[in-house]
Design an enzyme around this catalytic site. Structure first.
Site, PDB file in Angstrom:
ATOM      1  CD  GLU A  87      -8.614   1.458   7.839  1.00 22.68           C
ATOM      2  OE1 GLU A  87      -8.546   0.532   8.669  1.00 22.68           O
ATOM      3  OE2 GLU A  87      -8.079   2.568   8.020  1.00 22.68           O
ATOM      4  CG  HIS A 100      -5.760  -1.826   8.931  1.00 20.65           C
ATOM      5  ND1 HIS A 100      -5.874  -0.666   9.651  1.00 20.65           N
ATOM      6  CD2 HIS A 100      -4.429  -1.959   8.692  1.00 20.65           C
ATOM      7  CE1 HIS A 100      -4.679  -0.152   9.834  1.00 20.65           C
ATOM      8  NE2 HIS A 100      -3.776  -0.913   9.262  1.00 20.65           N
ATOM      9  CG  ASN A 140      -8.900  -0.975  12.042  1.00 19.68           C
ATOM     10  OD1 ASN A 140      -7.954  -1.624  11.604  1.00 19.68           O
ATOM     11  ND2 ASN A 140      -9.334   0.131  11.462  1.00 19.68           N
ATOM     12  CG  ASP A 171      -0.265  -0.360   2.516  1.00 18.30           C
ATOM     13  OD1 ASP A 171       0.980  -0.386   2.550  1.00 18.30           O
ATOM     14  OD2 ASP A 171      -0.961  -0.618   3.500  1.00 18.30           O
TER      15      ASP A 171
HETATM   16  C1  GLP Z   1      -0.271   0.317   8.622  1.00 15.26           C
HETATM   17  C2  GLP Z   1      -0.060  -0.487   7.343  1.00 15.26           C
HETATM   18  C3  GLP Z   1      -0.252  -1.939   7.595  1.00 15.26           C
HETATM   19  C4  GLP Z   1       0.362  -2.321   8.925  1.00 15.26           C
HETATM   20  C5  GLP Z   1      -0.402  -1.678  10.050  1.00 15.26           C
HETATM   21  C6  GLP Z   1       0.195  -1.921  11.426  1.00 15.26           C
HETATM   22  O1  GLP Z   1      -1.137   1.313   8.531  1.00 15.26           O
HETATM   23  N1  GLP Z   1      -0.841  -0.063   6.222  1.00 15.26           N
HETATM   24  O2  GLP Z   1       0.313  -2.678   6.515  1.00 15.26           O
HETATM   25  O3  GLP Z   1       0.333  -3.702   9.099  1.00 15.26           O
HETATM   26  O4  GLP Z   1      -0.611  -0.325   9.821  1.00 15.26           O
HETATM   27  O5  GLP Z   1       1.352  -1.177  11.620  1.00 15.26           O
HETATM   28  P1  GLP Z   1       2.357  -1.400  12.822  1.00 15.26           P
HETATM   29  O6  GLP Z   1       3.116  -2.633  12.502  1.00 15.26           O
HETATM   30  O7  GLP Z   1       3.221  -0.182  12.847  1.00 15.26           O
HETATM   31  O8  GLP Z   1       1.538  -1.546  14.052  1.00 15.26           O
END
Ligand code: GLP
Length: 241
Positions: free
Chosen positions: A142, A137, A135, A67
């Site tokens: 989302e 995702h 949440n 993404d």
């Molecule tokens: C982000 C990314 C995800 C990621 C998630 C958790 O927004 N788009 O790919 O897995 O949030 O991030 P973190 O590992 O920093 O908790």
């Protein structure tokens, strides 16, 4: 789903990093799906170390990232592209022509078709790395009413904006992103998800023990035939078994 619970984030990074390095040593032109966020950083550190020591080469590897933010220049310090360059690509011998990223600054419908074709032309993703949002995702899929298929433009939820805003100091965090859809993630031959820390415990429980629902996008992984989940004890703390 296979579940592995380890003690520390570094142990998890080493375990996942080893899976990736073994895979690349077996198949030097592997196609890897990569994720951003704090969770995969120990994995990237392990891979970078192995590469530096000459134990693996990313010379022929192709990557697809999950993404990217919309309305943010590709090389802005807070883009996911910059994150990947800083945390992995600049530390391994990857050919930058083999790095694939969604472009959040162009027509999202055309971009989705371009990415789908690029993944198909590469014969699909061999191993997809994922983190998970608080949440539930994955990528930037989302909670929603339906599971998506190919990449699409998404309005980020307040929970995600709150979690990711800490990385934006100079400018406000974009409220839109472009993400691989659930279908594109599920078509990867093998999936590895990493979750660490108490803030992920609810999402982890819903992903593993809840019903399969687009309200918790990660729950779809219950239906993947080769999905492995790596957790630390805090992230696993609400699991029944
Ligand atoms: C982000 C990314 C995800 C990621 C998630 C958790 O927004 N788009 O790919 O897995 O949030 O991030 P973190 O590992 O920093 O908790």
């Amino acid at each position: 789903m296979k579940i592995n619970i380890l003690k520390t984030a570094d142990e998890i990074g080493e375990a996942i990093g080893k899976i990736f390095c073994d895979y690349v040593n077996e198949k030097p032109n592997a196609v890897l799906g990569l994720a951003t966020g704090a969770s995969p950083v120990p994995t990237y550190n392990y891979i970078a170390k192995q590469c530096k020591e000459g134990k693996v080469s990313f010379k022929d590897v192709t990557t697809f990232n999950l993404d990217e933010y919309c309305d943010l220049p590709k090389k802005h310090a807070n883009s996911f592209y910059s994150f990947m360059v800083d945390n992995l690509f600049s530390k391994v011998d990857i050919n930058f022509d083999n790095i694939n990223f969604l472009d959040g600054n162009t027509d999202s419908v055309d971009e989705s078709a371009r990415y789908a074709k690029a993944i198909k032309d590469a014969n699909g993703i061999d191993v997809q790395l994922l983190g998970i949002g608080r949440n539930g995702h994955i990528g930037f899929n989302e909670p929603a009413d339906e599971f998506t298929d190919e990449a699409f433009k998404v309005k980020l939820t307040d929970s995600t904006i709150e979690a990711n805003s800490i990385y934006f100091t100079d400018i406000a965090m974009p409220h839109y992103a472009i993400t691989m859809g659930i279908g594109s993630i599920m078509r990867a031959k093998s999936i590895i998800l990493v979750a660490t820390g108490e803030s992920k415990a609810e999402a982890v429980k819903a992903m593993i023990e809840g019903e399969v629902t687009p309200k918790c996008p990660a729950s779809i992984l219950q239906q993947h035939e080769d999905a492995t989940i790596f957790l630390d004890e805090a992230a696993a703390s609400l699991l029944k078994k």
